[in-house]
Motif scaffolding. Structure first.
Motif, PDB file in Angstrom:
ATOM      1  N   ALA A   1       1.003  -1.728  -0.236  1.00 13.41           N
ATOM      2  CA  ALA A   1      -0.281   0.260   0.028  1.00 13.41           C
ATOM      3  C   ALA A   1       0.903   1.608   0.140  1.00 13.41           C
ATOM      4  O   ALA A   1       0.395   2.545  -0.337  1.00 13.41           O
ATOM      5  CB  ALA A   1      -1.028  -0.132   1.379  1.00 13.41           C
ATOM      6  N   GLY A   2       2.026   0.648   0.247  1.00 12.01           N
ATOM      7  CA  GLY A   2       3.547   2.782   0.662  1.00 12.01           C
ATOM      8  C   GLY A   2       3.441   3.163   1.328  1.00 12.01           C
ATOM      9  O   GLY A   2       3.390   4.526   1.165  1.00 12.01           O
ATOM     10  N   LEU A   3       3.011   2.271   2.154  1.00 12.49           N
ATOM     11  CA  LEU A   3       3.288   2.896   3.800  1.00 12.49           C
ATOM     12  C   LEU A   3       4.222   2.590   4.694  1.00 12.49           C
ATOM     13  O   LEU A   3       4.668   3.421   5.254  1.00 12.49           O
ATOM     14  CB  LEU A   3       2.104   2.506   4.040  1.00 12.49           C
ATOM     15  CG  LEU A   3       0.644   2.741   4.329  1.00 12.49           C
ATOM     16  CD1 LEU A   3      -0.716   2.456   4.996  1.00 12.49           C
ATOM     17  CD2 LEU A   3       0.506   4.503   4.086  1.00 12.49           C
TER      18      LEU A   3
ATOM     19  N   SER B   1       8.701   7.712   5.031  1.00 17.62           N
ATOM     20  CA  SER B   1       8.550   9.456   5.037  1.00 17.62           C
ATOM     21  C   SER B   1       8.427  10.560   4.091  1.00 17.62           C
ATOM     22  O   SER B   1       7.356  11.530   3.951  1.00 17.62           O
ATOM     23  CB  SER B   1       9.544   9.602   6.389  1.00 17.62           C
ATOM     24  OG  SER B   1       9.740   8.760   7.196  1.00 17.62           O
ATOM     25  N   GLU B   2       8.921   9.198   2.973  1.00 15.66           N
ATOM     26  CA  GLU B   2       8.887  10.874   1.455  1.00 15.66           C
ATOM     27  C   GLU B   2       8.020  10.602   0.745  1.00 15.66           C
ATOM     28  O   GLU B   2       7.603  11.185  -0.046  1.00 15.66           O
ATOM     29  CB  GLU B   2      10.563  10.569   0.956  1.00 15.66           C
ATOM     30  CG  GLU B   2      11.625  11.216   1.820  1.00 15.66           C
ATOM     31  CD  GLU B   2      11.970   9.675   2.434  1.00 15.66           C
ATOM     32  OE1 GLU B   2      13.324   9.428   2.042  1.00 15.66           O
ATOM     33  OE2 GLU B   2      12.358  10.476   3.858  1.00 15.66           O
ATOM     34  N   ALA B   3       7.098   8.655   0.787  1.00 18.68           N
ATOM     35  CA  ALA B   3       6.229   8.984   0.082  1.00 18.68           C
ATOM     36  C   ALA B   3       4.966   9.052   0.304  1.00 18.68           C
ATOM     37  O   ALA B   3       3.820   9.266  -0.024  1.00 18.68           O
ATOM     38  CB  ALA B   3       5.957   7.187  -0.036  1.00 18.68           C
ATOM     39  N   VAL B   4       4.486   9.480   1.735  1.00 14.38           N
ATOM     40  CA  VAL B   4       3.343  10.064   2.275  1.00 14.38           C
ATOM     41  C   VAL B   4       3.758  10.967   3.696  1.00 14.38           C
ATOM     42  O   VAL B   4       4.725  10.895   4.217  1.00 14.38           O
ATOM     43  CB  VAL B   4       2.766   7.958   3.353  1.00 14.38           C
ATOM     44  CG1 VAL B   4       1.108   9.023   4.006  1.00 14.38           C
ATOM     45  CG2 VAL B   4       2.781   7.234   2.495  1.00 14.38           C
TER      46      VAL B   4
ATOM     47  N   LEU C   1      -5.364   7.943   8.709  1.00 11.01           N
ATOM     48  CA  LEU C   1      -4.620   6.242   7.982  1.00 11.01           C
ATOM     49  C   LEU C   1      -4.027   5.819   9.028  1.00 11.01           C
ATOM     50  O   LEU C   1      -4.421   4.260   8.733  1.00 11.01           O
ATOM     51  CB  LEU C   1      -3.553   7.365   7.944  1.00 11.01           C
ATOM     52  CG  LEU C   1      -2.609   6.434   6.742  1.00 11.01           C
ATOM     53  CD1 LEU C   1      -2.469   5.651   5.573  1.00 11.01           C
ATOM     54  CD2 LEU C   1      -1.085   7.132   6.985  1.00 11.01           C
ATOM     55  N   LEU C   2      -4.692   5.492  10.134  1.00 10.52           N
ATOM     56  CA  LEU C   2      -3.756   5.027  11.436  1.00 10.52           C
ATOM     57  C   LEU C   2      -5.066   4.144  11.621  1.00 10.52           C
ATOM     58  O   LEU C   2      -4.786   2.896  12.551  1.00 10.52           O
ATOM     59  CB  LEU C   2      -3.403   5.540  12.444  1.00 10.52           C
ATOM     60  CG  LEU C   2      -1.847   5.759  12.320  1.00 10.52           C
ATOM     61  CD1 LEU C   2      -1.714   7.229  13.346  1.00 10.52           C
ATOM     62  CD2 LEU C   2      -0.762   5.379  11.245  1.00 10.52           C
TER      63      LEU C   2
ATOM     64  N   ALA D   1      -4.806   4.582   2.276  1.00 10.07           N
ATOM     65  CA  ALA D   1      -3.724   4.212   1.691  1.00 10.07           C
ATOM     66  C   ALA D   1      -3.227   6.241   0.530  1.00 10.07           C
ATOM     67  O   ALA D   1      -3.906   5.306   0.004  1.00 10.07           O
ATOM     68  CB  ALA D   1      -3.055   3.511   1.673  1.00 10.07           C
ATOM     69  N   PRO D   2      -1.765   5.776   0.084  1.00  5.21           N
ATOM     70  CA  PRO D   2      -1.230   6.420  -1.058  1.00  5.21           C
ATOM     71  C   PRO D   2      -2.105   4.878  -2.615  1.00  5.21           C
ATOM     72  O   PRO D   2      -2.116   5.936  -3.589  1.00  5.21           O
ATOM     73  CB  PRO D   2      -0.722   6.638  -1.407  1.00  5.21           C
ATOM     74  CG  PRO D   2       0.048   6.390   0.003  1.00  5.21           C
ATOM     75  CD  PRO D   2      -0.599   5.897   0.826  1.00  5.21           C
TER      76      PRO D   2
END
Ligand SMILES: [Zn+2]
Length: 403
Positions: free
Chosen positions: A59-61, A84-87, A393-394, A401-402
């Motif tokens: 999911a990219g997380l 951290s850089e994607a979300v 999100l959490l 998710a992104p």
């Protein structure tokens, strides 16, 4: 306590969602952690952890990276890190003297920030939202193209209706029933709601999760601004009352007969006796001096032996000690944390506070209560706003998710 995936036969979807959320929250708040560490912490086996991290990675997380080599032979161990850089989220801090906006990555690191001073007079909703929306759009525009914004959160120095971010009462600004959250969301135009919280509530949660209150399930956070905000955490949860307006320790009545008038319309509230104006008046500072620097100047003068400044801090410390003693008797906290401008005041006022605790707190509670200054400093409220923005999100990682 976390439950194993197999433990909840009736609602496996709920159980999986809870476990995914718990794992992501652990990585978000605690930073990179090994699969073994996660398995121990969640009380599940390693194959369950591998399945959960694989879902969050897809999911990219999160990202799984080999741990630095220990030099031992055998299977490599993996560390789970937040993406951290994607979300990221956008977080705003609306304090009495400043407006801050930040882009905060999953994991809680501030990637970029913009800040403006805020005039105390004439700060209407339109003026405040206009600055914040410009900041927010600039931060969004400058984010890496591959990074996705998953939420927006704001900390406001007043009483907030949690459902829609309405400022019900902001005595220092004179705001009553201002649709702050909705208006900021509209002006940002990101298609995301703005979750708004009271600054001291958010500061308390941030210190509990990341700062001076980590590992302490019962704590009190006192936030000095013009007045004094409060956040009380009981059993790990914020005590915010029936409507979200609880923990207003600044308006605890401590001096009803000879007390100073309070911005709430009452007299002798804790914040009237220990707030910025009380300190500056007692120290003989002119009426047109205020703000963080003015408070710092009094503390510095006391350090140099200035009699008026020392007496002012002694008096403020005594009233603060009365407030803290009441709170310790009521809530038996493990730690009382002083944040905002109280972070500046605390070291100079600590002897009086400790004297009041010694004189007025029941011995069994007195022995336990530690006093500390905020570990996150003036960013406690901003970080709290970011964590509020990450909450959806959490809570439900795969829906928000992104990818
Ligand atoms: Zn009051």
């Amino acid at each position: 306590m976390l439950r194993d995936l197999a433990a909840d036969r009736h609602a496996p979807g709920d159980s999986r969602r809870r476990n995914l959320g718990a794992l992501l929250r652990r990585v978000h708040l605690g930073g990179p952690v090994s699969r073994v560490g996660l398995a121990e912490w969640m009380g599940v086996n390693r194959s369950t952890i591998m399945a959960l991290t694989a879902e969050l990675a897809a999911a990219g997380l999160v990202r799984e990276v080999p741990a630095t080599t220990s030099g031992r032979a055998g299977r490599p161990s993996f560390v789970v890190r937040p993406e951290s850089e994607a979300v990221h989220v956008l977080a705003f801090d609306i304090a009495v003297d400043r407006l801050v906006a930040a882009r905060v990555g999953l994991g809680g690191a501030v990637a970029a920030r913009l800040e403006a001073t805020r005039p105390r007079a004439g700060a209407d909703l339109d003026a405040v939202v206009s600055v914040l929306a410009d900041f927010g759009r600039a931060l969004h525009h400058d984010a890496p193209p591959s990074s996705v914004c998953v939420g927006v959160g704001a900390s406001y120095c007043g009483m907030i209706r949690p459902e829609d971010g309405m400022v019900r009462f902001g005595p220092d600004m004179g705001w009553v029933d201002q649709a702050f959250g909705a208006e900021l969301a509209r002006r940002l135009g990101l298609g995301l709601p703005v979750l708004v919280g009271n600054e001291a509530h958010l500061g308390a949660m941030a210190e509990h999760q990341r700062g001076a209150g980590v590992g302490v399930q019962n704590l009190i956070y006192l936030h000095g601004d013009v007045g004094v905000g409060g956040g009380i955490i009981v059993g790990g949860d914020l005590l915010d009352g029936d409507g979200g307006y609880g923990s207003e320790v600044g308006h605890m009545l401590v001096n009803p007969y000879q007390g100073r008038p309070c911005g709430c319309g009452s007299r002798g509230c804790l914040e009237a006796e220990v707030g910025e104006r009380a300190l500056l008046d007692e120290a003989g500072r002119p009426a047109d001096h205020w703000g963080r620097e003015a408070v710092r100047a009094v503390v510095a003068a006391a350090g140099r032996g200035d009699v008026a400044a020392r007496e002012a801090l002694g008096r403020i410390g005594d009233w603060l000690g009365i407030g803290v003693a009441n709170l310790v008797n009521l809530f038996n906290p493990g730690v009382v944390i002083f944040g905002g401008t109280l972070r500046e005041v605390f070291p100079a006022a600590a002897p009086q506070i400790r004297r009041r605790i010694a004189a007025n707190v029941l011995p069994v509670s007195r022995d336990k209560a530690r006093l500390a200054v905020s570990a996150l400093g003036y960013d406690a409220t901003l970080i709290g706003a970011a964590d509020l923005a990450f909450t959806p999100l959490l809570t439900n990682p795969l829906v928000t998710a992104p990818r």
